[in-house]
Structure formats: C-alpha cells, structure tokens
Scaffold this motif. Structure first.
Motif, PDB file in Angstrom:
ATOM      1  N   THR A  47      -5.668   2.909   5.604  1.00 53.50           N
ATOM      2  CA  THR A  47      -5.921   3.810   6.731  1.00 53.50           C
ATOM      3  C   THR A  47      -7.301   4.448   6.599  1.00 53.50           C
ATOM      4  O   THR A  47      -8.056   4.528   7.576  1.00 53.50           O
ATOM      5  CB  THR A  47      -4.824   4.888   6.813  1.00 53.50           C
ATOM      6  OG1 THR A  47      -3.554   4.251   6.977  1.00 53.50           O
ATOM      7  CG2 THR A  47      -5.059   5.848   7.966  1.00 53.50           C
ATOM      8  N   VAL A  48      -7.655   4.871   5.405  1.00 53.52           N
ATOM      9  CA  VAL A  48      -8.976   5.459   5.167  1.00 53.52           C
ATOM     10  C   VAL A  48     -10.070   4.434   5.462  1.00 53.52           C
ATOM     11  O   VAL A  48     -11.066   4.741   6.127  1.00 53.52           O
ATOM     12  CB  VAL A  48      -9.082   5.992   3.717  1.00 53.52           C
ATOM     13  CG1 VAL A  48     -10.507   6.355   3.358  1.00 53.52           C
ATOM     14  CG2 VAL A  48      -8.152   7.186   3.516  1.00 53.52           C
ATOM     15  N   ILE A  49      -9.890   3.220   4.977  1.00 50.25           N
ATOM     16  CA  ILE A  49     -10.879   2.164   5.212  1.00 50.25           C
ATOM     17  C   ILE A  49     -11.019   1.888   6.709  1.00 50.25           C
ATOM     18  O   ILE A  49     -12.136   1.738   7.228  1.00 50.25           O
ATOM     19  CB  ILE A  49     -10.511   0.891   4.425  1.00 50.25           C
ATOM     20  CG1 ILE A  49     -10.667   1.148   2.919  1.00 50.25           C
ATOM     21  CG2 ILE A  49     -11.347  -0.298   4.864  1.00 50.25           C
ATOM     22  CD1 ILE A  49     -10.046   0.082   2.025  1.00 50.25           C
ATOM     23  N   ALA A  50      -9.896   1.838   7.416  1.00 47.51           N
ATOM     24  CA  ALA A  50      -9.942   1.606   8.863  1.00 47.51           C
ATOM     25  C   ALA A  50     -10.687   2.742   9.564  1.00 47.51           C
ATOM     26  O   ALA A  50     -11.501   2.490  10.469  1.00 47.51           O
ATOM     27  CB  ALA A  50      -8.525   1.465   9.417  1.00 47.51           C
ATOM     28  N   ALA A  51     -10.430   3.966   9.166  1.00 47.11           N
ATOM     29  CA  ALA A  51     -11.107   5.112   9.788  1.00 47.11           C
ATOM     30  C   ALA A  51     -12.610   5.051   9.532  1.00 47.11           C
ATOM     31  O   ALA A  51     -13.416   5.329  10.429  1.00 47.11           O
ATOM     32  CB  ALA A  51     -10.518   6.419   9.276  1.00 47.11           C
ATOM     33  N   VAL A  59      -7.317   1.708  13.196  1.00 46.20           N
ATOM     34  CA  VAL A  59      -6.858   3.007  12.677  1.00 46.20           C
ATOM     35  C   VAL A  59      -5.413   3.251  13.097  1.00 46.20           C
ATOM     36  O   VAL A  59      -4.579   3.666  12.285  1.00 46.20           O
ATOM     37  CB  VAL A  59      -7.776   4.157  13.160  1.00 46.20           C
ATOM     38  CG1 VAL A  59      -7.184   5.521  12.799  1.00 46.20           C
ATOM     39  CG2 VAL A  59      -9.172   4.009  12.570  1.00 46.20           C
ATOM     40  N   ILE A  60      -5.097   2.969  14.342  1.00 40.64           N
ATOM     41  CA  ILE A  60      -3.728   3.151  14.830  1.00 40.64           C
ATOM     42  C   ILE A  60      -2.771   2.226  14.087  1.00 40.64           C
ATOM     43  O   ILE A  60      -1.699   2.652  13.637  1.00 40.64           O
ATOM     44  CB  ILE A  60      -3.656   2.919  16.357  1.00 40.64           C
ATOM     45  CG1 ILE A  60      -4.387   4.040  17.088  1.00 40.64           C
ATOM     46  CG2 ILE A  60      -2.208   2.804  16.832  1.00 40.64           C
ATOM     47  CD1 ILE A  60      -4.656   3.757  18.553  1.00 40.64           C
ATOM     48  N   TYR A  61      -3.150   0.977  13.931  1.00 43.50           N
ATOM     49  CA  TYR A  61      -2.313  -0.003  13.247  1.00 43.50           C
ATOM     50  C   TYR A  61      -2.026   0.431  11.807  1.00 43.50           C
ATOM     51  O   TYR A  61      -0.874   0.427  11.347  1.00 43.50           O
ATOM     52  CB  TYR A  61      -3.010  -1.367  13.279  1.00 43.50           C
ATOM     53  CG  TYR A  61      -2.226  -2.470  12.633  1.00 43.50           C
ATOM     54  CD1 TYR A  61      -1.308  -3.214  13.364  1.00 43.50           C
ATOM     55  CD2 TYR A  61      -2.393  -2.764  11.279  1.00 43.50           C
ATOM     56  CE1 TYR A  61      -0.573  -4.227  12.766  1.00 43.50           C
ATOM     57  CE2 TYR A  61      -1.662  -3.774  10.675  1.00 43.50           C
ATOM     58  CZ  TYR A  61      -0.760  -4.499  11.416  1.00 43.50           C
ATOM     59  OH  TYR A  61      -0.037  -5.494  10.817  1.00 43.50           O
ATOM     60  N   TRP A  67       2.642   5.691   8.171  1.00 37.86           N
ATOM     61  CA  TRP A  67       3.773   6.521   8.580  1.00 37.86           C
ATOM     62  C   TRP A  67       5.086   5.821   8.276  1.00 37.86           C
ATOM     63  O   TRP A  67       6.028   6.452   7.788  1.00 37.86           O
ATOM     64  CB  TRP A  67       3.685   6.853  10.067  1.00 37.86           C
ATOM     65  CG  TRP A  67       2.656   7.881  10.420  1.00 37.86           C
ATOM     66  CD1 TRP A  67       1.642   8.353   9.633  1.00 37.86           C
ATOM     67  CD2 TRP A  67       2.531   8.548  11.668  1.00 37.86           C
ATOM     68  NE1 TRP A  67       0.901   9.267  10.332  1.00 37.86           N
ATOM     69  CE2 TRP A  67       1.418   9.413  11.578  1.00 37.86           C
ATOM     70  CE3 TRP A  67       3.239   8.482  12.853  1.00 37.86           C
ATOM     71  CZ2 TRP A  67       1.015  10.220  12.637  1.00 37.86           C
ATOM     72  CZ3 TRP A  67       2.832   9.283  13.910  1.00 37.86           C
ATOM     73  CH2 TRP A  67       1.737  10.145  13.798  1.00 37.86           C
ATOM     74  N   PHE A  68       5.157   4.526   8.570  1.00 37.31           N
ATOM     75  CA  PHE A  68       6.385   3.784   8.317  1.00 37.31           C
ATOM     76  C   PHE A  68       6.769   3.850   6.845  1.00 37.31           C
ATOM     77  O   PHE A  68       7.910   4.181   6.491  1.00 37.31           O
ATOM     78  CB  PHE A  68       6.224   2.320   8.755  1.00 37.31           C
ATOM     79  CG  PHE A  68       7.432   1.488   8.438  1.00 37.31           C
ATOM     80  CD1 PHE A  68       8.527   1.499   9.281  1.00 37.31           C
ATOM     81  CD2 PHE A  68       7.479   0.709   7.286  1.00 37.31           C
ATOM     82  CE1 PHE A  68       9.658   0.748   8.980  1.00 37.31           C
ATOM     83  CE2 PHE A  68       8.603  -0.049   6.981  1.00 37.31           C
ATOM     84  CZ  PHE A  68       9.691  -0.031   7.824  1.00 37.31           C
TER      85      PHE A  68
END
Length: 105
Positions: A47-51, A59-61, A67-68
């Motif tokens: 998630t950090v890398i995507a952001a 980022v959403i993916y 979260w899952f």
C-alpha cells in the motif's frame, strides 16, 4: 457499520471453521497469527509503495488487500470491524494531541 464490513465479517467468521483446503481465509487461520501478521505487513508495504507511485487505482486495490487481511487478523483475535469503528467514534472530536495524552504517552 457499513453493510460490506458486516457481510465480510460474517464470512470471515464462517471461514474460521472451514476446511483449509477449501478456503484461502481458512488456510490463513490454520497457519496461525504469525502468518496472518506477515500478510498484513506485506499488504501494508504494498500500500505504501502504491501510494508513493501515485496510481490511485493501485492505491485503492492495495488498500483493499490491506483492509481485508487486517479484518482476517481481527477475526482471528475474536475482534471485528465494529470494535475498530467504536474506537474511532470514541476518538472523534478529540485532537490527536489530546487522544495521545489520554493514553499517557
């Protein structure tokens, strides 16, 4: 609580007792907390890398994956999304400085 969180929480509860050969989530539960925590850490990093990459779709993916797996962790610990939402509600309206001071940190 959001309907999708309620529905997902119910499915995660069912999968605690499912055959690990029939369900990814049941397999995670069977491997234990350390394996679940490893997945949470991996997803947090992704998630950090995507952001950092700036692709909003990615980022959403990745956030959905984070979260899952966090919900899997909570259910493994006999907690659920409502527990986290209750804590967020408790903090609502408090400044971050006040909230941190209330924890004695």
């Amino acid at each position: 609580m959001n309907d999708i969180l309620s529905r997902l929480d119910a499915v995660l509860a069912e999968r605690k007792h499912a055959d690990p050969e029939s369900s990814y989530v049941a397999k995670l539960y069977a491997k234990g907390l350390d394996s679940i925590l490893k997945k949470v850490g991996e997803e947090a990093t992704e998630t950090v890398i995507a952001a950092k990459g700036g692709d909003k779709g990615q980022v959403i993916y990745e956030t959905a994956d984070l979260w899952f797996h966090t919900l899997v962790m909570l259910k493994h610990l006999d907690l659920g999304p409502q527990d986290v939402l209750d804590e967020l509600a408790r903090r609502f309206g408090l400044s971050g400085i006040e909230e941190k001071a209330s924890r004695g940190q």
